[in-house]
Design a protein around this motif. Structure first.
Motif, PDB file in Angstrom:
ATOM      1  N   ARG A   1     -36.021 -38.362 -11.571  1.00  6.20           N
ATOM      2  CA  ARG A   1     -35.674 -36.944 -11.630  1.00  6.20           C
ATOM      3  C   ARG A   1     -34.360 -36.717 -12.381  1.00  6.20           C
ATOM      4  O   ARG A   1     -34.211 -35.714 -13.096  1.00  6.20           O
ATOM      5  CB  ARG A   1     -35.586 -36.362 -10.221  1.00  6.20           C
ATOM      6  CG  ARG A   1     -35.417 -34.843 -10.218  1.00  6.20           C
ATOM      7  CD  ARG A   1     -35.510 -34.273  -8.820  1.00  6.20           C
ATOM      8  NE  ARG A   1     -36.874 -34.357  -8.320  1.00  6.20           N
ATOM      9  CZ  ARG A   1     -37.287 -35.246  -7.424  1.00  6.20           C
ATOM     10  NH1 ARG A   1     -36.438 -36.128  -6.940  1.00  6.20           N
ATOM     11  NH2 ARG A   1     -38.531 -35.270  -7.023  1.00  6.20           N
TER      12      ARG A   1
ATOM     13  N   ASP B   1     -34.098 -34.053 -15.452  1.00  2.00           N
ATOM     14  CA  ASP B   1     -33.230 -32.883 -15.363  1.00  2.00           C
ATOM     15  C   ASP B   1     -32.173 -32.880 -16.457  1.00  2.00           C
ATOM     16  O   ASP B   1     -31.866 -31.836 -17.040  1.00  2.00           O
ATOM     17  CB  ASP B   1     -32.567 -32.833 -13.987  1.00  2.00           C
ATOM     18  CG  ASP B   1     -33.560 -32.522 -12.877  1.00  2.00           C
ATOM     19  OD1 ASP B   1     -34.732 -32.213 -13.190  1.00  2.00           O
ATOM     20  OD2 ASP B   1     -33.171 -32.595 -11.700  1.00  2.00           O
TER      21      ASP B   1
ATOM     22  N   ARG C   1     -37.238 -20.176 -21.053  1.00  2.00           N
ATOM     23  CA  ARG C   1     -37.864 -21.041 -20.045  1.00  2.00           C
ATOM     24  C   ARG C   1     -39.318 -21.338 -20.384  1.00  2.00           C
ATOM     25  O   ARG C   1     -39.771 -22.480 -20.272  1.00  2.00           O
ATOM     26  CB  ARG C   1     -37.785 -20.384 -18.663  1.00  2.00           C
ATOM     27  CG  ARG C   1     -36.379 -20.215 -18.118  1.00  2.00           C
ATOM     28  CD  ARG C   1     -36.406 -19.515 -16.771  1.00  2.00           C
ATOM     29  NE  ARG C   1     -37.083 -18.216 -16.832  1.00  2.00           N
ATOM     30  CZ  ARG C   1     -37.469 -17.521 -15.779  1.00  2.00           C
ATOM     31  NH1 ARG C   1     -37.271 -17.989 -14.559  1.00  2.00           N
ATOM     32  NH2 ARG C   1     -38.049 -16.344 -15.916  1.00  2.00           N
TER      33      ARG C   1
ATOM     34  N   VAL D   1     -40.933 -25.274 -21.058  1.00  2.00           N
ATOM     35  CA  VAL D   1     -41.980 -25.930 -20.267  1.00  2.00           C
ATOM     36  C   VAL D   1     -43.285 -26.061 -21.042  1.00  2.00           C
ATOM     37  O   VAL D   1     -44.159 -26.859 -20.660  1.00  2.00           O
ATOM     38  CB  VAL D   1     -42.228 -25.181 -18.941  1.00  2.00           C
ATOM     39  CG1 VAL D   1     -40.970 -25.203 -18.086  1.00  2.00           C
ATOM     40  CG2 VAL D   1     -42.698 -23.741 -19.173  1.00  2.00           C
TER      41      VAL D   1
ATOM     42  N   ARG E   1     -42.403 -32.444 -16.502  1.00  2.00           N
ATOM     43  CA  ARG E   1     -43.402 -32.431 -15.442  1.00  2.00           C
ATOM     44  C   ARG E   1     -42.737 -32.611 -14.084  1.00  2.00           C
ATOM     45  O   ARG E   1     -41.572 -33.000 -13.987  1.00  2.00           O
ATOM     46  CB  ARG E   1     -44.410 -33.565 -15.674  1.00  2.00           C
ATOM     47  CG  ARG E   1     -44.890 -33.675 -17.118  1.00  2.00           C
ATOM     48  CD  ARG E   1     -45.806 -34.849 -17.306  1.00  2.00           C
ATOM     49  NE  ARG E   1     -46.199 -35.012 -18.708  1.00  2.00           N
ATOM     50  CZ  ARG E   1     -47.273 -35.656 -19.111  1.00  2.00           C
ATOM     51  NH1 ARG E   1     -48.081 -36.217 -18.211  1.00  2.00           N
ATOM     52  NH2 ARG E   1     -47.558 -35.764 -20.389  1.00  2.00           N
ATOM     53  N   ALA E   2     -43.526 -32.339 -13.057  1.00  2.00           N
ATOM     54  CA  ALA E   2     -43.023 -32.519 -11.699  1.00  2.00           C
ATOM     55  C   ALA E   2     -42.828 -33.995 -11.402  1.00  2.00           C
ATOM     56  O   ALA E   2     -43.578 -34.853 -11.878  1.00  2.00           O
ATOM     57  CB  ALA E   2     -44.000 -31.908 -10.698  1.00  2.00           C
TER      58      ALA E   2
ATOM     59  N   LEU F   1     -44.216 -28.267 -16.030  1.00  2.00           N
ATOM     60  CA  LEU F   1     -43.507 -27.434 -15.064  1.00  2.00           C
ATOM     61  C   LEU F   1     -43.778 -25.957 -15.348  1.00  2.00           C
ATOM     62  O   LEU F   1     -44.174 -25.575 -16.450  1.00  2.00           O
ATOM     63  CB  LEU F   1     -42.002 -27.685 -15.152  1.00  2.00           C
ATOM     64  CG  LEU F   1     -41.479 -29.063 -14.749  1.00  2.00           C
ATOM     65  CD1 LEU F   1     -39.983 -29.142 -15.038  1.00  2.00           C
ATOM     66  CD2 LEU F   1     -41.754 -29.346 -13.283  1.00  2.00           C
ATOM     67  N   SER F   2     -43.533 -25.121 -14.371  1.00  2.00           N
ATOM     68  CA  SER F   2     -43.612 -23.676 -14.569  1.00  2.00           C
ATOM     69  C   SER F   2     -42.252 -23.156 -15.025  1.00  2.00           C
ATOM     70  O   SER F   2     -41.223 -23.838 -14.881  1.00  2.00           O
ATOM     71  CB  SER F   2     -44.007 -22.982 -13.259  1.00  2.00           C
ATOM     72  OG  SER F   2     -42.963 -23.117 -12.305  1.00  2.00           O
TER      73      SER F   2
ATOM     74  N   GLN G   1     -40.584 -20.880 -13.597  1.00  2.00           N
ATOM     75  CA  GLN G   1     -39.778 -20.753 -12.396  1.00  2.00           C
ATOM     76  C   GLN G   1     -39.103 -22.061 -12.029  1.00  2.00           C
ATOM     77  O   GLN G   1     -37.989 -22.076 -11.483  1.00  2.00           O
ATOM     78  CB  GLN G   1     -40.646 -20.253 -11.233  1.00  2.00           C
ATOM     79  CG  GLN G   1     -39.905 -20.047  -9.918  1.00  2.00           C
ATOM     80  CD  GLN G   1     -38.810 -18.985  -9.998  1.00  2.00           C
ATOM     81  OE1 GLN G   1     -38.799 -18.170 -10.918  1.00  2.00           O
ATOM     82  NE2 GLN G   1     -37.895 -19.003  -9.058  1.00  2.00           N
ATOM     83  N   SER G   2     -39.767 -23.188 -12.335  1.00  2.00           N
ATOM     84  CA  SER G   2     -39.189 -24.501 -12.028  1.00  2.00           C
ATOM     85  C   SER G   2     -37.869 -24.715 -12.758  1.00  2.00           C
ATOM     86  O   SER G   2     -36.948 -25.333 -12.217  1.00  2.00           O
ATOM     87  CB  SER G   2     -40.171 -25.617 -12.415  1.00  2.00           C
ATOM     88  OG  SER G   2     -41.354 -25.534 -11.652  1.00  2.00           O
TER      89      SER G   2
ATOM     90  N   LEU H   1     -35.199 -22.968 -10.858  1.00  2.00           N
ATOM     91  CA  LEU H   1     -34.887 -23.675  -9.618  1.00  2.00           C
ATOM     92  C   LEU H   1     -34.055 -24.925  -9.880  1.00  2.00           C
ATOM     93  O   LEU H   1     -33.145 -25.253  -9.106  1.00  2.00           O
ATOM     94  CB  LEU H   1     -36.185 -24.053  -8.892  1.00  2.00           C
ATOM     95  CG  LEU H   1     -37.004 -22.871  -8.346  1.00  2.00           C
ATOM     96  CD1 LEU H   1     -38.324 -23.365  -7.775  1.00  2.00           C
ATOM     97  CD2 LEU H   1     -36.214 -22.100  -7.299  1.00  2.00           C
ATOM     98  N   ILE H   2     -34.345 -25.626 -10.975  1.00  2.21           N
ATOM     99  CA  ILE H   2     -33.579 -26.822 -11.319  1.00  2.21           C
ATOM    100  C   ILE H   2     -32.130 -26.441 -11.652  1.00  2.21           C
ATOM    101  O   ILE H   2     -31.180 -27.072 -11.189  1.00  2.21           O
ATOM    102  CB  ILE H   2     -34.235 -27.559 -12.510  1.00  2.21           C
ATOM    103  CG1 ILE H   2     -35.537 -28.216 -12.057  1.00  2.21           C
ATOM    104  CG2 ILE H   2     -33.290 -28.617 -13.091  1.00  2.21           C
ATOM    105  CD1 ILE H   2     -36.394 -28.744 -13.197  1.00  2.21           C
TER     106      ILE H   2
END
Length: 307
Positions: free
Chosen positions: A140, A144, A158, A162, A226-227, A239-240, A242-243, A246-247
């Motif tokens: 991760r 990130d 964004r 993604v 990706r997640a 990822l979305s 929104q992700s 959030l990150i």
């Protein structure tokens, strides 16, 4: 010759494609909200005006403007007169703008100095959660850091970040070419490209960071970002949007605390590039080459007290 049923189905697909997916989702959410709090559709002008009166003290002017656009489209697409165009609704919206409009909230820009701190936070294994094992944390941190550095250096939205695929990146001695297949300013997918130079510092070089992430998880095709699961397993879907937010929020909390983190969002990376470039004396033309803003006025809204 296609049957009438097939042609109707294809027409439905074409009409759906006239709006971006994000806009379709937003409009669907707006219609649901209206139905939950006001009642039936089709709506009358008075019903819509009362809806505005109910929510104007609570929601931003921009939010209700979008909801009016959703209602307008819902009615027109069904051949029904739109109540949004009525005088009573237009008067309600103008009154809301005078009373509650105010300046739109701007998120804080992540400048180069801020970015360095966020990347440092991203590379701390403890930034996600106590349940992560070592593999999950290590994977991760690479993702990130790459996401932050690429999002900033290419001034990506964004949705653009993604949507990037492995095949959209080309690396050579001059740097990295990032191909953006579709964007807000290119809704028909003609394609736009951005050139990113190699960074002077390896630790903050977006190209090194992206390569490290891709090599670590062995990606050869598909979405770049990706997640990542708690044990380091990487998903197949991208990822979305929104992700991304959030990150950024999670790392901002790690770097500056919860109170300061409320000032940042996924949009802060794009605003950060614009602000930082202006502070360094980069020309408006050069900035727009990267950001792809259609006008100087729209670009100006992204520059936070820089010039």
């Amino acid at each position: 010759m296609k049957s009438m049923t097939t042609r109707r189905q294809h027409l439905k697909v074409l009409r759906s494609a006239s709006l971006a997916e994000a806009t379709q989702r937003a409009y669907a959410s707006d219609i649901r909200h209206y139905c939950m709090h006001q009642g039936r559709l089709p709506a009358t002008p008075t019903q819509v005006a009362l809806y505005i009166a109910q929510w104007s003290p609570v929601h931003a002017f921009a939010t209700l403007t979008r909801r009016m656009a959703a209602l307008d489209r819902w009615h027109r697409s069904r051949g029904v007169a739109s109540p949004v165009k009525s005088m009573i609704v237009q008067q309600a919206m103008r009154g809301m703008r005078r009373i509650y409009g105010g300046p739109q909230r701007q998120v804080r820009a992540i400048t180069a100095k801020d970015l360095s701190q966020l990347v440092k936070a991203a590379r701390q294994p403890s930034t996600f959660g106590k349940n992560d094992n070592q593999a999950g944390s290590a994977t991760r941190t690479l993702r990130d850091a790459a996401l932050l550095l690429l999002g900033f250096s290419a001034a990506l939205r964004r949705s653009e970040l993604v949507a990037l695929q492995i095949s959209d990146l080309k690396v050579d001695q001059q740097g990295m070419t990032v191909h953006i297949r579709r964007s807000k300013t290119d809704p028909y997918g003609r394609g736009q490209s951005i050139q990113i130079p190699w960074g002077k510092r390896v630790a903050l070089c977006p190209i090194h960071a992206v390569q490290a992430w891709i090599d670590h998880v062995g990606l050869s095709s598909g979405p770049i970002f990706r997640a990542v699961g708690r044990y380091g397993n990487v998903g197949t879907a991208g990822l979305s949007s929104q992700s991304v937010a959030l990150i950024v929020k999670r790392l901002a909390v790690q770097a500056w605390g919860e109170k300061a983190a409320t000032e940042f969002s996924g949009h802060s990376l794009r605003a950060g590039f614009c602000t930082d470039a202006a502070q360094r004396g980069m020309s408006i033309f050069a900035i727009r080459q990267v950001t792809r803003h259609r006008s100087v006025e729209s670009l100006g809204r992204y520059i936070r007290d820089a010039i």
